[in-house]
Design an enzyme around this catalytic site. Structure first.
Site, PDB file in Angstrom:
ATOM      1  N   ARG A   1       0.854  -1.208   0.000  1.00  0.00           N
ATOM      2  CA  ARG A   1       0.000   0.000   0.000  1.00  0.00           C
ATOM      3  C   ARG A   1       0.886   1.254   0.000  1.00  0.00           C
ATOM      4  NH1 ARG A   1      -2.019   1.512   4.510  1.00  0.00           N
ATOM      5  NH2 ARG A   1      -2.779  -0.530   5.189  1.00  0.00           N
TER       6      ARG A   1
ATOM      7  N   TYR B   1     -14.035  18.935 -17.846  1.00  0.00           N
ATOM      8  CA  TYR B   1     -14.479  17.546 -17.818  1.00  0.00           C
ATOM      9  C   TYR B   1     -15.620  17.406 -16.810  1.00  0.00           C
ATOM     10  CZ  TYR B   1     -14.265  12.509 -16.952  1.00  0.00           C
ATOM     11  OH  TYR B   1     -14.584  11.179 -16.792  1.00  0.00           O
TER      12      TYR B   1
ATOM     13  N   ASP C   1      -5.138  20.143 -14.889  1.00  0.00           N
ATOM     14  CA  ASP C   1      -5.474  18.850 -15.493  1.00  0.00           C
ATOM     15  C   ASP C   1      -4.972  18.898 -16.933  1.00  0.00           C
ATOM     16  OD1 ASP C   1      -6.662  16.692 -16.794  1.00  0.00           O
ATOM     17  OD2 ASP C   1      -8.554  16.847 -15.707  1.00  0.00           O
TER      18      ASP C   1
ATOM     19  N   LYS D   1      -6.238   7.927 -20.299  1.00  0.00           N
ATOM     20  CA  LYS D   1      -6.364   8.521 -21.632  1.00  0.00           C
ATOM     21  C   LYS D   1      -5.019   8.433 -22.371  1.00  0.00           C
ATOM     22  CE  LYS D   1     -10.404   9.386 -19.904  1.00  0.00           C
ATOM     23  NZ  LYS D   1     -10.751  10.650 -19.276  1.00  0.00           N
TER      24      LYS D   1
HETATM   25  C1  PLP Z   1     -11.229  11.071 -18.073  1.00  0.00           C
HETATM   26  C2  PLP Z   1     -10.851  12.357 -17.464  1.00  0.00           C
HETATM   27  C3  PLP Z   1     -10.771  12.509 -16.075  1.00  0.00           C
HETATM   28  C4  PLP Z   1     -11.125  11.398 -15.114  1.00  0.00           C
HETATM   29  O1  PLP Z   1     -10.243  10.329 -15.218  1.00  0.00           O
HETATM   30  P1  PLP Z   1     -10.633   8.768 -14.973  1.00  0.00           P
HETATM   31  O2  PLP Z   1      -9.373   8.054 -15.281  1.00  0.00           O
HETATM   32  O3  PLP Z   1     -11.773   8.458 -15.896  1.00  0.00           O
HETATM   33  O4  PLP Z   1     -11.048   8.648 -13.541  1.00  0.00           O
HETATM   34  C5  PLP Z   1     -10.377  13.752 -15.586  1.00  0.00           C
HETATM   35  N1  PLP Z   1     -10.078  14.778 -16.419  1.00  0.00           N
HETATM   36  C6  PLP Z   1     -10.154  14.661 -17.757  1.00  0.00           C
HETATM   37  C7  PLP Z   1      -9.808  15.830 -18.611  1.00  0.00           C
HETATM   38  C8  PLP Z   1     -10.536  13.445 -18.325  1.00  0.00           C
HETATM   39  O5  PLP Z   1     -10.628  13.341 -19.657  1.00  0.00           O
END
Ligand code: PLP
Length: 384
Positions: free
Chosen positions: A56, A108, A181, A206
């Site tokens: 962990r 998002y 982000d 992604k």
């Molecule tokens: C998909 C996404 C998230 C969330 O990520 P997960 O891996 O689906 O939890 C956050 N920000 C953006 C811009 C995203 O495309």
């Protein structure tokens, strides 16, 4: 502390060689998967290898990904999580009750929805602002002095471009931290720490992984000694939002081709954006690589080597026309997500009708297929 300089090796080299990691036990050019949850201590009861005690807190495969990501970002440190949302939550959970946060509007949808609910529960004042409007962002910072400001650039699905450097200055001048982000851009196109962001967040599900087969998230930081980073690390260790070894291993494997994939996805997306701009069935194309895009000049200065895989366009004739075109597509999968090698299409109004998204908007995540094949598919679906 100022961000570390970007590694002298280029991202393509760092990524392809997984930061130089080998399998020490066999000499394999690919690092191994380490599934052990617990690790031995020596006769003096000292952890025998690398301080490893329990997975962990000590996850060898997670640490490999973190090392490579930190180098790609020019970061002092990085942490991986079992999803992008777990990484978002890890940041927000460090806020004390009663704090004030600034969050970019129309980002998002999953992030917005979770933050709204979390802030209500924690009695945190949430202010949403159009961060692509630098003056509005700066004025809101000055007025509210947020402990944390959250931006996303390019934003999903509107493709708005936020000027990271002046936003970072505005947040810092008022005593807060800026978190960006950077899921869509990846560190290949925009290493956001070098523009002054304090923490970068990725949905590694992604572009970082890029093969639509791992759910993961990541954070990278400019100053690893900061109180917030220490709080995030200790919360991850104790509350257990840890990425498993198999997922971490697959993610590292995916990241080896990251610069190559980003380059190809970006050049394909650019071609499709230009193709769609000239198409009579299309009302608007939102892509930062187009000179007609509001954030184009800024994107040219802030993004290097392309404008990413994400592209939205509005079909004339609202929802029926857009859904009709989507139904006829043969190569683009009708599926959510982005940044994978295969191209995807989404009718966002079906998913988030309450956010003001145009009914005719289709969001593409452009993959690495042949650009001509993709353009032909769009052409037959829209009617040539
Ligand atoms: C998909 C996404 C998230 C969330 O990520 P997960 O891996 O689906 O939890 C956050 N920000 C953006 C811009 C995203 O495309």
């Amino acid at each position: 502390m100022a961000p570390k300089n970007l590694d002298t090796l280029k991202p393509a080299t760092i990524a392809a060689q997984a930061g130089g990691l080998l399998d020490d036990a066999t000499g394999g050019v690919v690092p191994s998967i380490h599934p052990a949850t617990t690790f031995v201590r020596d006769e003096d009861y000292v952890p025998a290898v690398d301080g490893n005690v329990y997975s962990r807190s000590h996850a060898p495969n997670g640490r490999m990904v973190e090392g490579v990501l930190a180098r790609l970002e020019g970061a002092a440190d990085a942490m991986v999580f079992p999803s992008g949302m777990a990484a978002v939550a890890a940041v927000f959970r460090t806020l004390p009750a009663g704090a004030t946060v600034l969050v970019q509007s129309q980002i998002y949808w999953g992030t917005t929805a979770w933050i709204r609910a979390f802030c209500t529960r924690r009695d945190i004042t949430l202010i949403e602002v159009e961060a692509a409007d630098t003056d509005a962002f700066t004025a809101t910072c000055t007025a509210h002095k947020p402990a944390l400001a959250w931006i996303e650039t390019p934003s999903n699905p509107w493709l708005r471009i936020v000027d990271i450097a002046p936003c970072a200055e505005a947040v810092h001048a008022n005593g807060g931290l800026l978190v960006a982000d950077m899921t869509t851009a990846t560190p290949v196109l925009t290493p956001a720490l070098s523009f002054g962001a304090d923490i970068v967040m990725h949905s590694a599900t992604k572009g970082l992984n890029g093969h639509s087969d791992v759910l993961a998230g990541a954070l990278a930081v400019a100053d690893a000694s900061s109180a917030v980073w220490q709080a995030i690390r200790s919360d991850r260790d104790m509350a257990g939002a840890v990425l498993g070894p198999f997922e971490a291993w697959l993610l590292l494997r995916g990241m080896r081709t990251l610069p190559l994939r980003v380059e190809r996805m970006s050049s394909n997306a650019q071609k499709l954006a230009e193709y769609l701009s000239d198409h009579p069935a299309v009302e608007t194309v939102l892509y930062p690589g187009l000179p007609t895009h509001k954030g184009h000049t800024l994107a040219c200065a802030q993004m290097k080597g392309g404008f990413g895989p994400l592209l939205s366009f509005v079909v004339k004739g609202a929802a029926p026309a857009a859904l009709g075109a989507v139904a006829r597509l043969k190569l683009f999968h009708r599926a959510t997500s982005l940044g994978g090698v295969e191209s995807l299409v989404e009718h966002r109004h079906t998913i988030e009708p309450h956010t003001g998204i145009p009914e005719g908007l289709l969001r593409l995540s452009v993959g690495i297929e042949d650009a001509g094949d993709l353009a032909d598919d769009l052409g037959q679906a829209l009617g040539q």
